[in-house]
Design a protein around this motif. Structure first.
Motif, PDB file in Angstrom:
ATOM      1  N   TYR A 265       0.208   2.277   3.386  1.00  0.00           N
ATOM      2  CA  TYR A 265      -0.561   3.223   2.574  1.00  0.00           C
ATOM      3  C   TYR A 265      -0.803   4.560   3.267  1.00  0.00           C
ATOM      4  CZ  TYR A 265      -1.188  -1.086   0.059  1.00  0.00           C
ATOM      5  OH  TYR A 265      -0.937  -2.235  -0.589  1.00  0.00           O
ATOM      6  N   SER A 270      -7.676   3.534   3.272  1.00  0.00           N
ATOM      7  CA  SER A 270      -7.111   2.344   2.637  1.00  0.00           C
ATOM      8  C   SER A 270      -7.258   1.125   3.544  1.00  0.00           C
ATOM      9  CB  SER A 270      -5.636   2.566   2.326  1.00  0.00           C
ATOM     10  OG  SER A 270      -5.501   3.645   1.439  1.00  0.00           O
ATOM     11  N   LEU A 319      -4.358  -1.197  -4.322  1.00  0.00           N
ATOM     12  CA  LEU A 319      -3.893  -0.024  -3.584  1.00  0.00           C
ATOM     13  C   LEU A 319      -2.444   0.308  -3.946  1.00  0.00           C
ATOM     14  CD1 LEU A 319      -5.490  -0.827  -0.103  1.00  0.00           C
ATOM     15  CD2 LEU A 319      -6.101   1.079  -1.604  1.00  0.00           C
ATOM     16  N   MET A 387     -11.928   4.702  -3.663  1.00  0.00           N
ATOM     17  CA  MET A 387     -10.561   5.133  -3.345  1.00  0.00           C
ATOM     18  C   MET A 387     -10.367   6.616  -3.609  1.00  0.00           C
ATOM     19  SD  MET A 387      -8.656   1.850  -4.922  1.00  0.00           S
ATOM     20  CE  MET A 387      -7.072   2.589  -5.144  1.00  0.00           C
ATOM     21  N   ALA A 391      -3.827   9.367  -3.974  1.00  0.00           N
ATOM     22  CA  ALA A 391      -3.002   8.521  -3.109  1.00  0.00           C
ATOM     23  C   ALA A 391      -1.546   8.705  -3.478  1.00  0.00           C
ATOM     24  CB  ALA A 391      -3.402   7.058  -3.286  1.00  0.00           C
TER      25      ALA A 391
END
Lengths: 774, 215
Positions: A265, A270, A319, A387, A391
């Motif tokens: 990640y 993460s 994730l 989060m 990402a």
């Protein structure tokens, strides 16, 4: 994003977890009573075994050997070690062979004529006294005269000495400088009975540390070396080794896991988030068990943390599926049905453990269900809010695309399932060893050289065998003692015939009231005794009237009430007798530890012929039966759990063919792993079963996600990414365990590693959706 | 609370003073005498031991041989009225009696025995420093009739052994007399002093005469 609420949320969550952790730390007692993990006994043998597991004298015995110096120095170390340990609470008794006459307490001294068997076969008459007095004259002429002179007046027949000898082990090592020495004379030998049971590694550890400290103190600057063996020493040794291995593996695993998450990640956040669900689940599970049961068994902890290892996959799925353009909450909402199906079906399956009737398994269920549920909720509720939204897209990867396309070309052989099933059954049927391992000792094997030292010490010290034990029951202490007294001569005969080499029984320390009364009745009246003494003294150098203290002691004995367990409890002999004779459930039980058993059949016949109140307990056979019985129960429970799981998955997917597609890889993997383990020479045990359950749980998740993967190729690749990271993580963790030198850890490691491999590839082959080539 | 401490301190002072005195003021002839008594190993001498005890109407007599086998090794072999061999080697004692298993004792656990046996060994070895480790020594008399009195230095030993008196003439010790606090005593006559017939009546006085004047 609004940073403040995020950190507030995280702080609140951590605070909650911290509070739970504090509660667990404060309130939760980790127990080690194996009985918690065993089913209710069904036979008398098993019932006795469970009682014996808790308190058997043989399992409490530690055998100590000290070598590496000259005999006198070793004897001195033996004496000071004994002196130091004598007062310690951790030990019921410690013996080094020294018969300390001065140490005999007044109360037992006055009872000597009721406790000693000397006058069972002869009278305290002139003839006997004359023989004894002649011996005392020689003693008085020796350099040691100065030491025994005072005792002789009170105790001319040295009954005190006879009693002390009677209380020594039946088959004694040689005595040099008053203490026990090995046959070769190069080591002093000692025996210590711990107050704690042998299976209680915590208490045994404390006892072992006390011995170590005492030894260092007793040894001083001398370079002597000590060896301690016995059940307690082994359990401490194996616990140390297991903990050391587990600790090392745990550290390597944690590093590997963090590295893997970073590579997957490329974000520190993460990594932190990836750990939160499992952490929260574990602590919540502990708190639930603590709140419900008050204590938790060590095995529950070990198995429980293995089982909730599945939860490590939950954040990974989230994730991996997160990508730019959607909020993490949306992603969580999207994967939630699939994730929830996995969590719910696993949790519902574990409900079967709750009703298994074994407390330890019920604890395991509470722990695992709470842990998984909390980990699931953490993943769904907390993680999306923590989060970052930007990402990188895990599905946006060239090599994943290549891999996925290549996988699309993978054949989907329809015959594979049937072939694998047939092959597995053939392997399982053909393997020479039994499918199941019943010997719990095989799980944590003690090194062979240590066992040899133990066997040698055991035979030299005449210490009881760990395996055989006669158990005598009765309505009262007197009844049990009577049965032991009646049994003793028959056992003596068997010792002569070589069926066994030694035995110890409670009546040896505490004769029956009847016997004590008979001995009391046989003691001469003062006048009679004076006349006999006068006759015996006649012609010797002794002065007439010198033995009046002896006459007074005999007269006192004639007026004593017989000694009972209750009176004995306050004396130094109390603990010795308590470990052999005790009251339980309204009845009394006497234990007769046996040493050097060569012919167990003769002993079994003796017990069978005696009456139903005497049982020869074969700890090995009884425990193996119990383990087999326990396993049947667990397997039946797991069968129910598997059915529940299938029903839940079927209901969640609302389609039988879909459910079958999801369940097939997991079922097939389980069968294949069993076949591989068995085909390579392993007999399966409880730890394998638990590991298989974990592997099945992981497999279910893989299959669910593959099955659910949408038509969108990016989404498919995200799923592939998630499952690859999940299986790599699990693979890395358990592959480390698989190379451990300890069979327990190795068993779990190999099973889960194989399970992850099987589940990953079979889920790919059997569950992967059909992909359109592009 | 402070009393035992004060008592203990006083006691320690007295002990130190006593040993200092004995070391400083020891009659130089005591050490010289002990040195003269040295025998080359092995040396064998016969002995008769007479034990007076409050338990006994008549004293107990045993006889046999004492074998001095070196500075650390002494053997007491009883030949009558029964057989028994006691071997003292270093700190250990072994008692072997016919028809019975050997008994081994550690001397340091039985300080009185250690004091008793080491005194004989030290005299035979002419080792006055070893003697001074265990005893306060005083010497009376003259060269032809001397008396060495050994008082145990260890107070624990003094509870069972008051003193050992060694009587002798020139280079020959004749008797060891062991006195106990309760009045009991053992007299061990050795070497040329052992008479063919024990004196009649056999009592402390007649043995005293034998020890001081020889047979």
């Amino acid at each position: 994003m609004r940073p403040l609420p995020q950190w507030v949320l995280l702080s609140c969550w951590l605070l909650l977890i911290g509070l739970l952790g504090y509660y667990v730390q404060r309130e939760l007692v980790v127990g080690a009573d194996l009985r918690l993990f065993l089913p209710a006994p069904t036979t008398r043998q098993q019932e006795l075994l469970l009682e014996e597991v808790g308190r058997g004298p043989a399992s409490r015995l530690l055998l100590i050997k000290i070598e590496g110096s000259d005999q006198l120095t070793l004897a001195r170390i033996s004496q000071s070690l004994t002196a130091i340990l004598q007062d310690k609470q951790q030990f019921r008794f410690i013996a080094n062979g020294d018969i300390g006459l001065a140490d005999l307490p007044e109360i037992l001294l006055s009872y000597r004529y009721l406790l000693s068997p000397t006058f069972d076969t002869r009278h305290m008459d002139a003839d006997f006294l004359a023989t004894e007095l002649r011996r005392r004259l020689r003693d008085l002429a020796s350099p040691a005269a100065i030491l025994i002179e005072q005792l002789v007046q009170k105790d001319p027949t040295l009954e005190t000495l006879r009693l002390a000898q009677l209380w020594q082990p039946a088959q004694e090592p040689q005595r040099i400088y008053d203490v026990w020495f090995s046959q070769r004379g190069d080591a002093v030998l000692l025996l210590a009975e711990t107050a704690a049971a042998g299976f209680d590694p915590g208490a045994q550890q404390a006892a072992m540390e006390a011995i170590e400290r005492a030894f260092r103190q007793a040894r001083g600057a001398i370079a002597a070396h000590m060896t301690v063996t016995g059940a307690g020493a082994f359990s401490v040794m194996m616990k140390d080794r297991t903990e050391r291995d587990a600790m090392l593996i745990g550290i390597v695993d944690s590093v590997a896991m963090v590295l893997l998450l970073i590579v997957a990640y490329r974000s520190a956040r993460s990594v932190v988030l990836g750990i939160l669900p499992l952490l929260s689940g574990g602590i919540a599970g502990l708190a639930a068990v603590g709140g419900y049961y008050g204590d938790v068994h060590g095995i529950t902890l070990a198995f429980g943390f293995t089982l909730i290892g599945v939860a490590q996959d939950y954040p990974i799925h989230l994730l991996s599926h997160q990508h730019r353009g959607v909020t993490p909450l949306d992603t969580a909402r999207k994967i939630w049905p699939t994730l929830a199906t996995g969590v719910a079906s696993t949790c519902i399956a574990y409900l079967a453990f709750l009703v298994s009737g074994v407390t330890g398994l019920a604890q395991l269920a509470v722990f695992a269900i709470t842990g998984l549920a909390v980990a699931g909720v953490t993943t769904r509720v907390l993680l999306p809010r923590m989060m970052s939204t930007d990402a990188r897209d895990c599905g946006d990867s060239a090599w994943l695309e290549r891999l996925w396309n290549e996988l699309a070309d993978f054949p989907r052989p329809g015959w594979l399932t049937s072939a694998a099933v047939l092959a597995s059954i053939a392997v399982i049927e053909l393997a020479p060893q039994p499918l199941w391992e019943n010997d719990l000792g095989a799980l944590t094997p003690v090194p062979q050289d240590v066992l040899q030292v133990d066997a040698q010490l055991r035979s030299e010290l005449g210490a009881p065998d760990m395996r055989y034990l006669l158990v005598v029951s009765g309505a009262s202490a007197e009844e049990v003692l009577q049965r032991c007294e009646a049994l003793a001569p028959r056992l003596d005969t068997l010792v002569t015939q070589g069926a066994l080499s030694s035995f110890t029984h409670p009546a040896q320390f505490l004769p029956t009231v009847a016997t004590q009364e008979r001995r009391r009745g046989a003691l001469p009246k003062p006048q009679q005794l004076r006349e006999a003494l006068a006759q015996a003294i006649n012609g010797t150098a002794f002065r007439p009237g010198v033995f009046e203290p002896f006459v007074a002691d005999v007269e006192r004995a004639r007026n004593l009430h017989p000694l009972t367990p209750h009176v004995l409890a306050g004396t130094p002999l109390g603990p010795r007798v308590e470990s052999l004779l005790s009251e339980r459930n309204g009845g009394w039980t006497g234990l007769i530890p046996l040493g050097g058993v060569h012919d167990s059949e003769t002993l079994a016949a003796l017990a069978a012929n005696a009456d139903s109140d005497i049982v020869l307990l074969d700890l090995k056979v009884a425990s193996e039966e119990l383990v087999a019985h326990q396993r049947q129960r667990i397997l039946a429970t797991l069968g129910v759990a598997a059915l529940l799981l299938a029903v839940v998955v079927g209901m969640a997917l609302r389609s039988v063919p879909r459910a079958l597609r999801v369940l097939r890889p997991m079922a097939l993997t389980t069968l294949l792993v069993v076949a591989v383990l068995h085909g390579t020479g392993s007999a399966l045990n409880l730890f394998h079963i638990i590991a298989l359950v974990l592997a099945a749980g992981l497999g279910l998740d893989y299959a669910l996600f593959f099955e659910h993967a949408a038509d969108d190729p990016l989404e498919q690749r995200r799923t592939l990414h998630a499952v690859i990271v999940c299986s790599l993580a699990t693979f890395a963790v358990f592959a480390m365990l698989a190379v451990s030198s300890l069979p327990v850890l190795r068993g779990i490691g190999v099973t889960v590693t194989l399970g992850v491999l099987g589940n990953f590839f079979l889920a790919l082959i059997l569950t992967r959706p059909h992909t359109r080539r592009r | 609370m402070t009393r035992p401490i004060i008592g203990g301190t006083c006691f320690a002072l007295i002990t130190i003073a006593a040993s200092a005195w004995s070391r400083g003021a020891i009659d130089p002839t005591a050490a010289a005498l002990v040195a003269r008594l040295a025998r080359p190993a092995p040396a064998v001498t016969q002995f008769v031991e007479v034990r007076f005890s409050s338990l006994l109407a008549t004293p107990l007599v045993t006889s046999g041989q004492l074998r001095y086998l070196g500075p650390d090794r002494l053997e007491r072999s009883v030949e009558g009225p029964f057989c028994e061999v006691t071997t003292i080697q270093g700190d250990g004692v072994t008692v072997a009696r016919e028809g019975e298993p050997h008994v081994r004792l550690s001397l340091s656990r039985v300080p009185v025995l250690q004091a008793m046996l080491s005194s004989i060994g030290a005299l035979l070895a002419g080792d006055s420093s070893s003697l001074e480790r265990h005893f306060v020594t005083t010497l009376h008399g003259n060269n032809s009739r001397w008396q060495l009195v050994l008082t145990p230095a260890d107070p624990r030993v003094r509870t069972t052994l008051t003193e050992i008196q060694v009587d002798g003439s020139h280079d020959e010790p004749r008797c060891f007399t062991l006195r106990e606090p309760d009045g009991d005593a053992s007299v061990i006559v050795i070497g040329d002093a052992v008479p063919h017939d024990l004196p009649e009546p056999l009592d402390r006085a007649s043995l005293d005469t034998l020890c001081q004047e020889g047979p």
